[in-house]
Each structure stands twice: as C-alpha cells, then as structure tokens.
Design a protein around this motif. Structure first.
Motif, PDB file in Angstrom:
ATOM      1  N   ASN A   2       0.475  -1.014   0.376  1.00  0.00           N
ATOM      2  CA  ASN A   2      -0.162  -0.211  -0.147  1.00  0.00           C
ATOM      3  C   ASN A   2       0.375   0.932  -0.428  1.00  0.00           C
ATOM      4  O   ASN A   2       2.015   1.861   0.878  1.00  0.00           O
ATOM      5  CB  ASN A   2      -0.966  -0.037   0.903  1.00  0.00           C
ATOM      6  N   LYS A  53       4.446   7.066 -11.621  1.00  0.00           N
ATOM      7  CA  LYS A  53       4.640   5.902 -11.032  1.00  0.00           C
ATOM      8  C   LYS A  53       4.328   5.419  -9.474  1.00  0.00           C
ATOM      9  O   LYS A  53       3.442   4.079  -9.484  1.00  0.00           O
ATOM     10  CB  LYS A  53       6.766   5.730 -10.849  1.00  0.00           C
ATOM     11  N   GLU A  57       0.668   4.307 -11.226  1.00  0.00           N
ATOM     12  CA  GLU A  57       0.442   3.012 -11.464  1.00  0.00           C
ATOM     13  C   GLU A  57       0.221   1.993 -10.324  1.00  0.00           C
ATOM     14  O   GLU A  57      -0.482   1.513  -9.762  1.00  0.00           O
ATOM     15  CB  GLU A  57       1.542   2.430 -11.530  1.00  0.00           C
ATOM     16  N   ASP A  58       1.476   2.893  -8.526  1.00  0.00           N
ATOM     17  CA  ASP A  58       1.121   1.982  -7.717  1.00  0.00           C
ATOM     18  C   ASP A  58      -0.320   2.344  -6.644  1.00  0.00           C
ATOM     19  O   ASP A  58      -0.953   1.023  -6.309  1.00  0.00           O
ATOM     20  CB  ASP A  58       2.547   2.297  -6.304  1.00  0.00           C
ATOM     21  N   GLU A  60      -3.245   2.520  -8.091  1.00  0.00           N
ATOM     22  CA  GLU A  60      -3.871   1.849  -9.146  1.00  0.00           C
ATOM     23  C   GLU A  60      -3.734   0.412  -8.694  1.00  0.00           C
ATOM     24  O   GLU A  60      -4.675  -0.065  -8.174  1.00  0.00           O
ATOM     25  CB  GLU A  60      -4.014   2.242 -10.427  1.00  0.00           C
ATOM     26  N   ASN A  61      -2.776   0.077  -9.002  1.00  0.00           N
ATOM     27  CA  ASN A  61      -2.615  -1.644  -8.504  1.00  0.00           C
ATOM     28  C   ASN A  61      -2.302  -1.907  -6.797  1.00  0.00           C
ATOM     29  O   ASN A  61      -2.864  -3.244  -6.990  1.00  0.00           O
ATOM     30  CB  ASN A  61      -1.094  -2.276  -9.453  1.00  0.00           C
ATOM     31  N   HIS A  62      -2.169  -0.867  -6.717  1.00  0.00           N
ATOM     32  CA  HIS A  62      -1.599  -1.581  -5.029  1.00  0.00           C
ATOM     33  C   HIS A  62      -2.863  -1.133  -3.867  1.00  0.00           C
ATOM     34  O   HIS A  62      -2.934  -1.185  -2.146  1.00  0.00           O
ATOM     35  CB  HIS A  62      -0.306  -1.500  -4.325  1.00  0.00           C
ATOM     36  N   ASN A  65      -7.437  -0.632  -6.204  1.00  0.00           N
ATOM     37  CA  ASN A  65      -7.775  -1.886  -7.329  1.00  0.00           C
ATOM     38  C   ASN A  65      -7.887  -3.138  -5.888  1.00  0.00           C
ATOM     39  O   ASN A  65      -8.360  -4.470  -6.507  1.00  0.00           O
ATOM     40  CB  ASN A  65      -7.022  -2.255  -8.324  1.00  0.00           C
ATOM     41  N   LYS A  66      -7.507  -3.205  -5.201  1.00  0.00           N
ATOM     42  CA  LYS A  66      -7.844  -4.099  -3.739  1.00  0.00           C
ATOM     43  C   LYS A  66      -8.857  -3.588  -2.881  1.00  0.00           C
ATOM     44  O   LYS A  66      -9.588  -2.578  -2.977  1.00  0.00           O
ATOM     45  CB  LYS A  66      -6.402  -4.351  -3.204  1.00  0.00           C
TER      46      LYS A  66
END
Length: 404
Positions: A2, A53, A57-58, A60-62, A65-66
């Motif tokens: 996170n 980055k 990105e981070d 969104e991904n971590h 989107n969780k």
C-alpha cells in the motif's frame, strides 16, 4: 505494498494534529542551498516519473484495485502494531479508497528547467477539503524519489559545461562531448531505483551510458522514442575478468584477438591496466599499430587505477619517462594524429582513451586543463562518470525540502 505506507511513521497521525477546520494544505518543493561551489542553479527533473510511477501506477495497482476491506485491515494492523492501539483510525483511508483517485494538483516548472536556488520547482495542494491531510503526507515519498534525479541531472550539467568549454577551445569535434561523459555508476548506486533515476538525469546532458535501465525508464515514463531520436548507448567493452583470463603472459594475444578477430571493426574499449598499463602502451600497441590504424572503428584504451589526472596527462614527478608522459602523450607517440585549426593535437580517429574510476568535477577540469597545457584536444579522452560522482550526495547537497 500500500503506497500510503511509503512514508515516515510520524506522518500517519498528522491529520488529527492540524487545526480543526483545516481544508487546504499547499506545499512547495524547493532547493534551498548549494553545497557545490559555483553551482547556484539546479536542474528540475523527476516529478513526471514520480507521478506516473507512484501516484498513478502504484495507487491503482496496490490501493484502489484491491478490496477496501483488505486495505483497511492491513493498514490498521500495520499502524496498531507500529504505534500501539491509538486513534489514528481508518475512516480517512476508506474515504480515499471510495473516491478512487488522488485529489491533488501539481503546478510545476517544465522538467529540464534550470532553477535558481531558493525558487520552488513545483507546488502541490489538495482539491477536496476533506483530504487536506494528504498533501504533506506525500512529503517523505516524494522527497525520497525526486531529490536524486534533480541532483544527478544538475551535476551532469556541470560536467557538460566543463567538457563543452574545453572542447570549444581545443577540439575540432565539439559535438563529441555528447559521448565524452559516460555513465558508469549503476553498480555503485544505493539500489536499482537509485541507479536509474540518477541515470536518467545523466542522460539529460549526455548520450553515453552503461545504464540500460535508465534508457528503458525514459521510454516508459518520459515518452522517449528511439525511432524519433537517440536516447543513449555504449560500445563493446572488456573488464578485468576478461583481461585476466589470458594470464599475464597471454595478455598480448588477448589484445590481438579482441582487435583482430572479435571486433575487426567498430568501437571496442579494452581494460589496459590489469597487469602493466605502460607495457600495453609501449609494447602491445606498437606491435598492433598497423592493424589499429587501418581499422574501420576505434580502439579505446581504458586504464582505471591510480590518479586519473596523472595517468591520463602524465605525472611530472613520475619515476619513469612513461609515467611523466601519461596515456595521451604515449598514444600520440605511437599513433600520431593531426594538429587542428585551433592548434591542438588530435589522435587518429582509430585510437582514444577512457578513464572510468574516481572521476569528479574537479578532476574532469584538471584533466582538460592539463591536456590543453600539453597541446592536446580535450576530446582525445572520454570520462567514465561513476557512483563516486552520483552516489556521494544527499538530499542536502542542494538543500531540497518540501514545506507546507
């Protein structure tokens, strides 16, 4: 992980410490001073990488989107274990997850700008009042990511100024400066991210680099495109392990095999001081003179032991004539060249030297000045700029700070 946990621990409860009714936090990122003599303008670089980055990105991904329940459970566990049971809470984390994006505005000068000390490079502020706490929550992450590319880009620019100055005074090929400063720093940096964010900064001033990752990251985060313009590159080169394999007795055969068989054309850089640099310059290269002089390409002699200035330019107090002459003069003795219109010696295009160890801004200037004083063009020599330049810095080199 996170990305909200990519912070100093004291940040997590600042939300409750701000006065009741706080709705806006406006922060700036500023180089406040310079610890490098003569440098009072700093190159701004690295924010676009940070935003793409980490903010995009981070998160969104971590984070976004969780599942929210998973994010809240992990955050609460980490904070409670870290600070002990307290009232930091997770409601503000849940609200950010529900929002689905980072409510922040960045106002920045164009990246690549040269910014006077004490002038902000960018500012940032929250766009929704309930997320006032988020602006300076990012201080730690942003500082950790952005100070190094700014610092390395600034130092690279100082090398460029030095090399441009002497090339304009002594060389017939000032455009060669693009390749004269070569990034050798990757292995000595404090981790892979440090190596490529510094390496990207180097490539703002030069095209020579051994950092493949920096090129990749410029393509990924700065829209660089080999099809539209060259970003960076290097040449075939040996190291000490290669040169040791033939043993001392077989070193000449190693040189011959590299120059004649493996790289009969093009550029090849050869480590030359594994056993005896002066023997290479006064024995091996004279025996290979005709082959090297007739090549379609350049052989680059690479010493990397001793005092760079004395090795390249000659040590006036050396114990032998070869030490007093140095690499550049010894190469001239073997291969010759031409005196250019500015009155300085330039080696034949098939031979050159590179020094890639312990180079600093001061040594770069000393090398160029002493070559000039000996009547040699500065572009006879390439400088490998390593972690001795790019890692020996801190956030305080230019006094970077993000303040609200």
């Amino acid at each position: 992980m996170n990305p909200l946990l990519l912070t100093d621990g004291y940040k997590v409860d600042h939300r409750r410490q701000y006065p009741n009714g706080t709705s806006l936090v406006y922060s700036n990122w500023t180089p406040r001073k310079s610890r490098i003599e003569g440098v009072d303008e700093i190159v701004f670089f690295g924010l676009q990488y940070f935003i793409k980055k980490y903010i995009l990105e981070d998160f969104e991904n971590h984070f976004f989107n969780k599942p929210k329940e998973q994010i809240l459970k992990e955050y609460e566990r980490r904070i409670n274990n870290y600070l002990g049971p307290n009232e930091v809470g997770v409601e503000h984390i849940a609200a950010l997850h529900d929002l689905g994006y980072i409510p922040m505005v960045f106002k920045a000068l164009p990246e690549g700008s040269v910014v006077p000390v004490r002038v902000p490079m960018f500012t940032m502020y929250n766009t929704l009042p309930e997320f006032f706490w988020l602006t300076n929550y990012f201080e730690t992450l942003l500082s950790a990511v952005v100070w190094m590319p700014c610092t390395s880009a600034t130092i690279a620019k100082q090398y460029r100024k030095i090399l441009d100055k002497y090339a304009s005074e002594t060389s017939s090929s000032p455009e060669f400066v693009n390749w004269q400063g070569h990034d050798f720093s990757m292995r000595g940096m404090a981790g892979i991210e440090a190596s490529f964010i510094s390496g990207m900064g180097h490539l703002l001033s030069f095209t020579g680099t051994d950092n493949i990752t920096a090129i990749y990251m410029l393509e990924k985060y700065y829209n660089s495109d080999y099809d539209k313009g060259f970003i960076g590159g290097s040449v075939a080169a040996t190291d000490h392990s290669v040169m040791s394999m033939g043993t001392n007795e077989g070193e000449f055969d190693t040189f011959r095999r590299l120059i004649c068989d493996i790289y009969p054309k093009g550029i090849v850089s050869i480590v030359s001081d594994t056993w005896d640099l002066w023997k290479v310059l006064t024995d091996y290269l004279p025996r290979l003179k005709d082959v090297i002089s007739g090549r379609d390409g350049r052989v680059v002699v690479r010493p990397d032991s001793g005092d760079p200035v004395d090795i390249i330019c000659g040590n006036p107090n050396g114990k032998s004539e070869v030490e007093r002459k140095g690499v550049s003069e010894l190469l001239w003795d073997v291969f010759g060249g031409a005196v250019n219109a500015k009155g300085y010696k330039e080696l034949i295009p098939q031979i050159a030297a590179i020094y890639g160890d312990s180079i600093t801004l001061q040594r770069a200037e000393q090398i160029c000045e002493r070559l000039k004083n000996k009547g040699f063009a500065s572009t006879n020599v390439i400088l490998g700029i390593g972690s001795f330049t790019y890692q020996y810095n801190t956030r305080d080199t230019f006094g970077f700070a993000m303040k609200a």
